[in-house]
Scaffold this active site. Structure first.
Site, PDB file in Angstrom:
ATOM      1  N   ARG A  60     -34.625   3.585  37.829  1.00 37.66           N
ATOM      2  CA  ARG A  60     -35.606   2.408  38.361  1.00 37.66           C
ATOM      3  C   ARG A  60     -36.973   2.724  38.467  1.00 37.66           C
ATOM      4  NH1 ARG A  60     -35.507   1.307  43.244  1.00 37.66           N
ATOM      5  NH2 ARG A  60     -33.340   1.172  43.770  1.00 37.66           N
ATOM      6  N   TYR A 113     -48.575 -23.023  32.925  1.00 37.14           N
ATOM      7  CA  TYR A 113     -47.071 -22.978  32.634  1.00 37.14           C
ATOM      8  C   TYR A 113     -46.408 -23.696  33.611  1.00 37.14           C
ATOM      9  CZ  TYR A 113     -42.841 -20.819  31.102  1.00 37.14           C
ATOM     10  OH  TYR A 113     -41.393 -20.558  30.535  1.00 37.14           O
ATOM     11  N   ASP A 185     -52.799 -15.606  34.059  1.00 39.89           N
ATOM     12  CA  ASP A 185     -52.001 -15.629  32.934  1.00 39.89           C
ATOM     13  C   ASP A 185     -52.730 -15.647  31.541  1.00 39.89           C
ATOM     14  OD1 ASP A 185     -49.816 -16.217  30.972  1.00 39.89           O
ATOM     15  OD2 ASP A 185     -48.620 -17.315  32.376  1.00 39.89           O
ATOM     16  N   LYS A 210     -43.935 -13.223  24.158  1.00 41.77           N
ATOM     17  CA  LYS A 210     -44.414 -13.917  23.322  1.00 41.77           C
ATOM     18  C   LYS A 210     -45.081 -13.026  22.227  1.00 41.77           C
ATOM     19  CE  LYS A 210     -43.159 -17.517  25.737  1.00 41.77           C
ATOM     20  NZ  LYS A 210     -43.946 -17.915  26.681  1.00 41.77           N
TER      21      LYS A 210
END
Ligand SMILES: *Cc1c(COP(=O)(O)O)cnc(C)c1O
Length: 392
Positions: A60, A113, A185, A210
């Site tokens: 991690r 969004y 964003d 995306k």
């Protein structure tokens, strides 16, 4: 430093996409980094285990695969550092949680969004953070909304459903004067067409799902930070225990290599389709900042070096049934959420606004233009227009 390692400071964007995140001291002669599947990392001695000095200590906490994509993102964004998140929405919430604490006030643009709105009105509200939504075209008049406890401003320009452009430098200037952070964003433009950090934004967010990945097969998010904000971001990301699987990281890095040429093509195809649509009698307006008719065109042109493949149309007095029939008639455009992949998509969006009413109807048809031939896409749209022409 081997002959394969390069200082990228003077390279152009396409070259950077190809060269970044390639540390040949780790990958050796191979072009691509290893896909390291790891939880446990071994130490030679008990002293090494206790020292905390080994480069890798636990899955991690970093692997060559994680580092390769983080470095590539930092390079692309011009960032001090960046983190990977398990989805774009998680990148949004991680960025917000990095700078906010209980009792703070957040200013959020009204065009963001929709699930990002919900982070503010659910998780953040529950933690004692109050949010005020504002008109995304407010510019420097945002100063009147600042309070003594305003800690952050959250932007999405253009908003990925309604496509208003914000004046990012003007809003950043006001936020700086109030000692507040600015989060953006930037999924639509990607750092290939717009670099938020160079415009004074503190945290730049991408839904890597995306364009970065570009093939509709991975969920991933990234947050890139400037020097003053990176410690906060790293701290929150690490304490929340966020990590992304190595295969998804690898696919994203692989997708990123072609992101520039995909975006260049999707930009020109989307403009071709958008211009064709703007001539159609059925279309009331085309929501695409790259068109001169768009109210945010001048600011878009000043700040961004290109436009991507996502835009909206508002039809002239169409009922919802007619909009649905239009989508049902499409053959090449898939009906599905998300965007930024190689295939064209259509969805119906219903703007949810609270600061200022959305002026252009209840439904927006949002189109993602993929890598198909635009003549085929236009024919598909034309045939669907013809089929619905008799419906009311
Ligand atoms: C899709 C999207 C997100 C969320 O990304 P996921 O990977 O789907 O969680 C965030 N912001 C914008 C603008 C998006 O389009």
């Amino acid at each position: 430093m081997s002959r394969h390692d390069h200082d990228l400071a003077n390279e152009k964007p396409l070259t950077r996409l190809v060269r970044s995140g390639r540390d040949h001291s780790i990958t050796g002669p191979f072009v691509n980094p290893p896909v390291v599947h790891a939880s446990t990392v071994l130490f030679e001695t008990a002293d090494d285990l206790l020292s905390g000095k080994q480069r890798y200590t636990y899955g991690r906490r970093g692997t060559p695969t994680i580092e390769a994509l983080e470095d590539a993102i930092s390079e692309l964004e011009g960032a001090e550092g960046s983190v990977l998140c398990p989805s774009g929405l998680n990148a949004v919430s991680t960025a917000l949680l990095s700078v906010l604490r209980s009792g703070d006030h957040l200013l959020m643009a009204d065009n963001v969004y929709d699930p990002a709105r919900t982070v503010a009105t659910s998780v953040l509200e529950r933690m004692g953070v109050e949010t005020t939504f504002f008109d995304p075209t407010i510019g420097s008049a945002i100063s009147s909304l600042f309070r003594a406890n305003t800690r952050a401003v959250y932007l999405e320009s253009p908003g990925s459903l309604t496509f208003e452009i914000s004046d990012v430098p003007a809003i950043v200037a006001v936020a700086r004067a109030h000692d507040a952070y600015v989060l953006a964003d930037n999924t639509w433009a990607t750092p290939y067409f717009f670099k938020p950090l160079a415009h004074g934004v503190d945290l730049s967010i991408q839904a890597g799902t995306k364009y970065l990945c570009g093939h509709s097969d991975v969920m991933i998010g990234t947050v890139a930070a400037n020097a003053r904000t990176l410690p906060l971001l790293k701290d929150t990301h690490s304490h929340l225990g966020l990590c992304v699987g190595p295969d998804d990281i690898y696919l994203t890095l692989r997708g990123m290599r072609t992101m520039g040429i995909r975006l260049e093509r999707q930009q020109s195809s989307a403009l071709t389709v958008a211009r064709w649509l703007s001539e159609r009698g059925e279309v009331d307006r085309v929501l695409h900042p790259g068109l001169t008719s768009h109210p945010g065109h001048a600011i878009w042109k000043r700040d961004m070096t290109g436009s991507s493949g996502l835009f909206g149309i508002v039809t002239r007095d169409w009922s919802l049934d007619k909009v649905k029939a239009f989508l049902d008639g499409l053959r090449l455009f898939g009906l599905g959420f998300s965007w930024g992949g190689y295939e064209s998509l259509a969805v119906i969006g219903r703007p949810r606004r609270t600061a200022k009413a959305w002026p252009a109807g209840d439904h927006i048809i949002r189109l993602q233009i993929g890598l198909e031939d635009t003549a085929d896409l236009i024919q598909d749209l034309e045939e669907s227009f013809a089929r619905v022409s008799n419906l009311s």
